[in-house]
Scaffold this motif. Structure first.
Motif, PDB file in Angstrom:
ATOM      1  N   LEU A   1      12.155  -0.695 -10.141  1.00  0.00           N
ATOM      2  CA  LEU A   1      10.442  -0.625 -10.020  1.00  0.00           C
ATOM      3  C   LEU A   1      10.461  -1.184  -9.260  1.00  0.00           C
ATOM      4  CD1 LEU A   1      10.779  -1.383 -13.967  1.00  0.00           C
ATOM      5  CD2 LEU A   1       9.785  -0.162 -13.357  1.00  0.00           C
ATOM      6  N   PHE A   2       9.805  -1.870  -8.244  1.00  0.00           N
ATOM      7  CA  PHE A   2       9.469  -3.178  -7.209  1.00  0.00           C
ATOM      8  C   PHE A   2       9.152  -2.187  -6.319  1.00  0.00           C
ATOM      9  CE2 PHE A   2      10.490  -7.103  -9.406  1.00  0.00           C
ATOM     10  CZ  PHE A   2       9.567  -7.141  -9.487  1.00  0.00           C
ATOM     11  N   LEU A   3      10.435  -1.452  -5.859  1.00  0.00           N
ATOM     12  CA  LEU A   3      10.628  -0.122  -4.647  1.00  0.00           C
ATOM     13  C   LEU A   3       9.769   0.359  -5.083  1.00  0.00           C
ATOM     14  CD1 LEU A   3      13.711  -1.756  -3.547  1.00  0.00           C
ATOM     15  CD2 LEU A   3      11.841  -2.269  -2.729  1.00  0.00           C
ATOM     16  N   VAL A   4       9.781   1.474  -6.190  1.00  0.00           N
ATOM     17  CA  VAL A   4       8.424   2.253  -6.201  1.00  0.00           C
ATOM     18  C   VAL A   4       7.710   1.833  -5.694  1.00  0.00           C
ATOM     19  CG1 VAL A   4       8.275   3.117  -8.063  1.00  0.00           C
ATOM     20  CG2 VAL A   4      10.206   3.866  -7.789  1.00  0.00           C
ATOM     21  N   LYS A   5       6.718   0.676  -6.446  1.00  0.00           N
ATOM     22  CA  LYS A   5       5.836   0.579  -5.963  1.00  0.00           C
ATOM     23  C   LYS A   5       5.263   0.080  -4.755  1.00  0.00           C
ATOM     24  CE  LYS A   5       4.978  -4.408  -5.975  1.00  0.00           C
ATOM     25  NZ  LYS A   5       4.105  -5.256  -6.430  1.00  0.00           N
ATOM     26  N   THR A   6       6.451  -0.404  -4.169  1.00  0.00           N
ATOM     27  CA  THR A   6       6.462  -0.518  -2.104  1.00  0.00           C
ATOM     28  C   THR A   6       6.179   0.646  -1.904  1.00  0.00           C
ATOM     29  OG1 THR A   6       7.799  -2.799  -2.158  1.00  0.00           O
ATOM     30  CG2 THR A   6       7.775  -1.615   0.108  1.00  0.00           C
ATOM     31  N   VAL A   7       7.177   1.402  -2.218  1.00  0.00           N
ATOM     32  CA  VAL A   7       7.008   2.959  -1.393  1.00  0.00           C
ATOM     33  C   VAL A   7       5.177   3.433  -1.997  1.00  0.00           C
ATOM     34  CG1 VAL A   7       7.833   4.946  -1.607  1.00  0.00           C
ATOM     35  CG2 VAL A   7       8.757   3.289  -1.371  1.00  0.00           C
ATOM     36  N   TYR A   8       5.084   3.404  -2.588  1.00  0.00           N
ATOM     37  CA  TYR A   8       3.772   4.308  -3.154  1.00  0.00           C
ATOM     38  C   TYR A   8       2.563   3.897  -2.871  1.00  0.00           C
ATOM     39  CZ  TYR A   8       2.813   1.242  -7.440  1.00  0.00           C
ATOM     40  OH  TYR A   8       2.607   0.637  -8.829  1.00  0.00           O
ATOM     41  N   SER A   9       2.831   2.499  -2.464  1.00  0.00           N
ATOM     42  CA  SER A   9       1.209   1.454  -2.023  1.00  0.00           C
ATOM     43  C   SER A   9       1.304   2.000  -0.506  1.00  0.00           C
ATOM     44  CB  SER A   9       1.626   0.067  -1.903  1.00  0.00           C
ATOM     45  OG  SER A   9       1.699  -1.000  -4.039  1.00  0.00           O
ATOM     46  N   VAL A  10       2.451   1.818  -0.199  1.00  0.00           N
ATOM     47  CA  VAL A  10       2.625   1.980   1.873  1.00  0.00           C
ATOM     48  C   VAL A  10       2.302   3.405   1.661  1.00  0.00           C
ATOM     49  CG1 VAL A  10       4.070   2.453   3.541  1.00  0.00           C
ATOM     50  CG2 VAL A  10       4.400   0.922   2.090  1.00  0.00           C
ATOM     51  N   LEU A  11       2.265   4.498   0.737  1.00  0.00           N
ATOM     52  CA  LEU A  11       2.124   6.038   1.109  1.00  0.00           C
ATOM     53  C   LEU A  11       0.698   6.105   0.938  1.00  0.00           C
ATOM     54  CD1 LEU A  11       4.962   8.067  -0.587  1.00  0.00           C
ATOM     55  CD2 LEU A  11       4.711   7.723   1.688  1.00  0.00           C
ATOM     56  N   LEU A  12       0.154   5.144   0.006  1.00  0.00           N
ATOM     57  CA  LEU A  12      -1.163   5.109  -0.474  1.00  0.00           C
ATOM     58  C   LEU A  12      -2.476   4.840   0.661  1.00  0.00           C
ATOM     59  CD1 LEU A  12      -1.435   4.266  -3.783  1.00  0.00           C
ATOM     60  CD2 LEU A  12      -2.483   6.311  -3.338  1.00  0.00           C
ATOM     61  N   ALA A  13      -1.503   3.460   1.532  1.00  0.00           N
ATOM     62  CA  ALA A  13      -2.574   3.183   2.194  1.00  0.00           C
ATOM     63  C   ALA A  13      -2.068   3.982   3.365  1.00  0.00           C
ATOM     64  CB  ALA A  13      -1.950   1.735   2.970  1.00  0.00           C
ATOM     65  N   VAL A  14      -1.356   5.001   3.664  1.00  0.00           N
ATOM     66  CA  VAL A  14      -0.938   6.023   4.716  1.00  0.00           C
ATOM     67  C   VAL A  14      -2.455   6.787   4.203  1.00  0.00           C
ATOM     68  CG1 VAL A  14       0.103   7.704   6.333  1.00  0.00           C
ATOM     69  CG2 VAL A  14       1.297   5.180   5.330  1.00  0.00           C
ATOM     70  N   LEU A  15      -2.598   7.883   3.254  1.00  0.00           N
ATOM     71  CA  LEU A  15      -3.009   9.189   2.926  1.00  0.00           C
ATOM     72  C   LEU A  15      -4.756   8.705   3.443  1.00  0.00           C
ATOM     73  CD1 LEU A  15      -1.074  10.146  -0.166  1.00  0.00           C
ATOM     74  CD2 LEU A  15      -1.523  11.140   1.903  1.00  0.00           C
ATOM     75  N   VAL A  16      -5.004   7.218   2.222  1.00  0.00           N
ATOM     76  CA  VAL A  16      -6.129   6.522   2.916  1.00  0.00           C
ATOM     77  C   VAL A  16      -6.621   6.509   4.246  1.00  0.00           C
ATOM     78  CG1 VAL A  16      -8.127   4.010   2.875  1.00  0.00           C
ATOM     79  CG2 VAL A  16      -6.179   5.162   0.345  1.00  0.00           C
ATOM     80  N   VAL A  17      -5.617   5.743   5.089  1.00  0.00           N
ATOM     81  CA  VAL A  17      -6.044   5.507   6.636  1.00  0.00           C
ATOM     82  C   VAL A  17      -6.609   7.005   7.369  1.00  0.00           C
ATOM     83  CG1 VAL A  17      -4.662   5.283   8.979  1.00  0.00           C
ATOM     84  CG2 VAL A  17      -5.182   3.992   6.703  1.00  0.00           C
ATOM     85  N   CYS A  18      -6.041   7.951   6.821  1.00  0.00           N
ATOM     86  CA  CYS A  18      -5.411   9.399   7.787  1.00  0.00           C
ATOM     87  C   CYS A  18      -6.971  10.477   7.290  1.00  0.00           C
ATOM     88  CB  CYS A  18      -4.450  10.177   6.846  1.00  0.00           C
ATOM     89  SG  CYS A  18      -3.169   9.777   8.084  1.00  0.00           S
ATOM     90  N   ALA A  19      -7.576   9.965   5.367  1.00  0.00           N
ATOM     91  CA  ALA A  19      -8.636  10.801   4.976  1.00  0.00           C
ATOM     92  C   ALA A  19      -9.951   9.717   5.230  1.00  0.00           C
ATOM     93  CB  ALA A  19      -8.205  11.109   3.239  1.00  0.00           C
ATOM     94  N   GLN A  20      -9.375   8.943   5.801  1.00  0.00           N
ATOM     95  CA  GLN A  20     -10.313   8.372   6.366  1.00  0.00           C
ATOM     96  C   GLN A  20     -11.525   7.785   4.870  1.00  0.00           C
ATOM     97  OE1 GLN A  20     -12.093   6.775   9.688  1.00  0.00           O
ATOM     98  NE2 GLN A  20      -9.244   6.645   8.778  1.00  0.00           N
ATOM     99  N   VAL A  21     -11.082   7.206   3.677  1.00  0.00           N
ATOM    100  CA  VAL A  21     -11.723   7.078   2.609  1.00  0.00           C
ATOM    101  C   VAL A  21     -11.709   5.944   2.644  1.00  0.00           C
ATOM    102  CG1 VAL A  21     -11.552  10.074   2.178  1.00  0.00           C
ATOM    103  CG2 VAL A  21     -10.156   7.698   1.082  1.00  0.00           C
ATOM    104  N   ASP A  22     -12.532   5.503   1.687  1.00  0.00           N
ATOM    105  CA  ASP A  22     -12.095   3.611   0.546  1.00  0.00           C
ATOM    106  C   ASP A  22     -11.036   3.436   0.024  1.00  0.00           C
ATOM    107  OD1 ASP A  22     -14.274   2.502   1.094  1.00  0.00           O
ATOM    108  OD2 ASP A  22     -15.423   4.416  -0.482  1.00  0.00           O
ATOM    109  N   TYR A  23     -10.613   2.708  -0.185  1.00  0.00           N
ATOM    110  CA  TYR A  23      -9.331   2.156  -1.238  1.00  0.00           C
ATOM    111  C   TYR A  23      -8.975   2.446  -2.185  1.00  0.00           C
ATOM    112  CZ  TYR A  23      -4.505   0.643  -1.542  1.00  0.00           C
ATOM    113  OH  TYR A  23      -3.110   0.977  -2.806  1.00  0.00           O
TER     114      TYR A  23
END
Length: 804
Positions: free
Chosen positions: A620-642
């Protein structure tokens, strides 16, 4: 006391230089006076090495508070307190509460362990003012005269002052397996233990000056190391750190420098992206699960001397049992004395009574003989030979009431008699009924002759009955149901042990250990093929444990006698009885203080609960860690607000991870422990996190194209939050399997709680959540359902293709 290097001498037995002993002439029979004890205490000449090494409250607080992730979360929390509403700082209060819970639970576990350690603490007997007194190990002073007997540990260095057939095992210090015969004047080494006979020694080095003094401290240490579970979590946290640091830096740059939105809002969303990357509750829940396990077992009078023992016993696939004290109760009774070759019964009973009187510390068999044949005090003991599990007999030389001298031996018939002796056939018949049989024989040689057992005249067979433990059958049945193989390893006759094992439902062949192959591979094959082993020597017990481990088995060894010490020490998990020898309690990881063999299933259950449940919550905890890291990467790549503020992720973490994880971590779980913790967690956490991040970001981008004007970002966040909650809820639903009524209720309660937030206006405002229109909310539901289907298919595929 202090010594210079020039004073040091090289002890031929010790592998390191040892300072010369300082001893004062003391009368062995009376020991020190209380005034002399007080003088030594005033000079600090006491055995001040702690028997138990416990973490203080300050150490526990420091370990729970001063962590790497707490430091990260603390800094982010302070930032949010300064720039954002209190709602966005809730994650900090959650961390404070979690840390407080962790401290309280570990402190409670520590108090439980310390209280149990006092119950199980060795209390050596010292002579003071002519009186034998049992005291704490830490109360021993220099020059104390300490009495010792079979199973007692030598707790300080000293010099032997009395010896009655005294044999000391120094293998834990020197590696030499053969017992050492001690006579007055011989050195006594702390950390060794008595295997036969008795005597007394004078303490010459106490406290930290005693060689191997740390052995007693280490034997009872409460430790958190050498655990696959904790090592795996440390490995996971290391990987998380490597992923988190560069991602967090990129997110900070993206949100603060690239975007033109409000600085405070950008800062809040940046923190919202970093905080969920930290699996802050994972270590806490692991510690709490272990601590509660210690408390639960403590209530059952089970002392866990090393914390990973709970985990270790859950991984055991082979348990070696010593018959006496585990399958049978310690006490015995003589049911019959059968005369051989026309022996005079009155004379035989006198010999038995005299042998009993000659041993100051009789074992269970000899105590039963003493009860049945009390000493008439007409025979005078000249020399005695205490029982040894290695030679399988004891003996004594006497001046009888008519003035004649005689030497008698009492021991195993198949050891004292030749193979064709008629008495052996009768012994076999009795053994097949589960009886224990001893032979009383008159020796033709002197007692100190190494070949004294070679020529004896049989006089009588002493038949003893052993009482079965009422809980033994149920315990063995539990192990069989859990695919844990039981091996009975005993020094008694193999046929007798096999009969006892059959009475408690243990099936399998009985083997005489004297016929086992000497090589490890051959012994391992024999061990795999049979269940009961008799006439096992202490050294063979150790070799059998080694052969099983060499074969790849995880081995637990139970025992209560001094002959079990070496095997207990070498096993993966050593389990000692509370009434057993001091040496066995010192080397075992688990001590059953009330001698109840039936507690072992509870220990196994606690270990499986901890391992199985921590595997669940780690996912459970690591699913959250993985999706948090990936969301941050996608936000950085798309240059949008978190897409989220800290309050949104606090809500999601609480409902889909925090509250459920607490219940799941403490729930019953009897699933057999399996290896490769990190691989098993990551094979589910990675696909779960990837699917959750992809679904959430897809809905977020769709919402950005759908909503325009003021308040658009809040609407976009709400749609993304709904998507992430639904996907995370399905992850929780998968992790909670197999379902029970309370697991279903738990998942349903989390769903209802989220619906309440969406439905109650005050909660909507507090968490900044408000679904706008119908198109995006229904799109979020549709995408979440599709993501749940993908997750279900992926996890089933992973389970089939990547079994661990």
């Amino acid at each position: 006391m202090t010594h210079t290097d020039a004073d040091a001498e090289l002890d031929p037995v010790h592998p390191v230089p040892v300072p010369p002993a300082r001893a004062t002439q003391v009368t062995p029979a009376t020991g020190l006076t209380w005034a002399e004890v007080a003088e030594r205490v005033a000079r600090g000449e006491v055995n001040d090495v702690p028997v138990r090494s416990s973490r203080s409250l300050a150490d526990i607080v420091r370990a729970n508070v001063l962590t790497r992730f707490n430091a990260i979360i603390g800094v982010l929390w302070l930032i949010m307190l300064c720039v954002a509403p209190i709602q966005d700082s809730l994650f900090g209060f959650v961390i404070l509460a979690n840390t407080g819970i962790g401290i309280i639970q570990e402190w409670r576990a520590q108090q439980t362990l310390d209280a149990l350690a006092v119950i199980g603490e060795a209390r050596p007997t010292v002579r003071r003012d002519g009186t034998a007194t049992a005291i704490s190990t830490s109360d021993i002073v220099l020059d104390d005269v300490i009495e010792i007997g079979p199973g007692d540990k030598v707790v300080v260095d000293g010099t032997c002052v009395e010896a009655d057939g005294l044999e000391i095992d120094e293998s834990l210090l020197t590696g030499e397996a053969d017992p050492v015969v001690k006579r007055p004047g011989d050195p006594m080494l702390s950390g060794s233990f008595v295997v036969a006979g008795g005597g007394a020694f004078q303490a010459t080095r106490v406290g930290r000056e005693a060689y191997a003094a740390q052995l007693a401290e280490e034997a009872s240490r409460f430790t958190l190391v050498h655990s696959e579970l904790r090592t795996g979590i440390s490995t996971i946290l290391k990987y998380v750190t490597w992923m988190m640091v560069p991602t967090a830096i990129a997110l900070v740059v993206s949100q603060l420098l690239v975007k033109d939105t409000d600085v405070k809002d950008s800062l809040a969303r940046t923190v919202g992206g970093i905080v969920p990357m930290v699996p802050e509750g994972l270590v806490l829940l692991t510690s709490v699960a272990f601590a509660i396990g210690v408390i639960r077992l403590g209530r059952k009078q089970c002392l866990v001397q090393e914390l990973p023992a709970i985990e270790g016993l859950a991984r055991v696939d082979t348990v070696c049992l010593d018959k006496t004290g585990t399958l049978t109760e310690g006490g015995m009774q003589v049911t019959e004395v059968r005369m051989l070759d026309g022996s005079d019964e009155r004379h035989v009973r006198k010999a038995l009574g005299a042998l009993g009187e000659s041993d100051p510390r009789p074992n269970a068999s000899l105590q039963a003989i003493i009860d049945a044949c009390p000493d008439s005090e007409e025979w005078r003991c000249v020399e005695s030979l205490p029982f040894s599990s290695a030679r399988k007999y004891s003996g004594g030389s006497f001046i009888e009431d008519d003035g004649e001298s005689s030497t008698w031996l009492l021991g195993a018939p198949d050891v004292l008699l030749p193979a064709d002796a008629p008495a052996l056939a009768e012994t076999v018949r009795l053994n097949e009924r589960g009886m224990r049989v001893l032979l009383l024989a008159r020796a033709r040689r002197d007692l100190d002759d190494p070949e004294v057992a070679r020529s004896v005249v049989p006089a009588a067979l002493v038949v003893l009955e052993q009482r079965l433990r009422p809980d033994a059958a149920d315990t063995l049945r539990f192990f069989a149901e859990q695919d844990v193989r039981a091996k009975v390893v005993s020094g008694d006759n193999a046929v007798s042990v096999g009969a006892v094992a059959a009475k408690v439902g243990l099936r399998g062949g009985a083997v005489d250990a004297r016929r086992l192959p000497a090589d490890r591979e051959g012994m391992a094959r024999e061990l795999d093929g049979a269940t009961v082993f008799g006439r096992v020597t202490p050294q063979q017990k150790r070799e059998m444990v080694g052969a099983l481990r060499w074969r790849g088995h995880t081995v637990a060894m139970t025992g209560d006698g001094v002959n079990d010490v070496l095997a207990l020490k070498d096993a993966d998990i050593g389990v000692a009885m509370g009434s057993g020898a001091e040496a066995t309690r010192a080397v075992a990881q688990i001590v059953l203080l009330d001698n109840s063999f039936a507690v072992l299933p509870s220990v196994v259950a606690e270990g499986r609960r901890v391992i199985g449940n921590i595997t669940r919550v780690a996912t459970l905890f690591l699913v959250k860690t993985v999706y948090s890291v990936l969301l941050a990467v996608l936000v950085v790549c798309a240059q949008v607000d978190y897409p989220f503020l800290p309050r949104h992720l606090t809500l999601l973490s609480t409902l889909t991870i925090g509250v459920p994880a607490f219940f799941l971590a403490l729930a019953p779980n009897r699933e057999r422990a399996r290896p490769h913790f990190v691989r098993r967690v990551m094979r589910y956490a990675v696909p779960g996190g990837v699917v959750a991040a992809a679904a959430t970001f897809a809905v977020y981008l769709a919402a950005r194209g759908h909503y325009t004007g003021p308040g658009a970002l809040d609407a976009e966040t709400s749609a993304a939050t709904l998507t992430l909650f639904l996907v995370s809820l399905w992850v929780l639903a998968i992790i909670a399997r197999p379902y029970t009524w309370w697991r279903l209720a738990l998942v349903a309660a989390m769903a209802v709680a989220f619906l309440c937030v969406l439905a109650v206006p005050r909660l909507q405002d507090f968490f900044a959540l408000k679904l706008v229109g119908t198109a995006m909310p229904w799109l979020a539901v549709g995408v979440a359902v599709a993501a749940a289907a993908v997750l279900e298919a992926l996890w089933r595929w992973v389970g089939r293709r990547c079994p661990v």
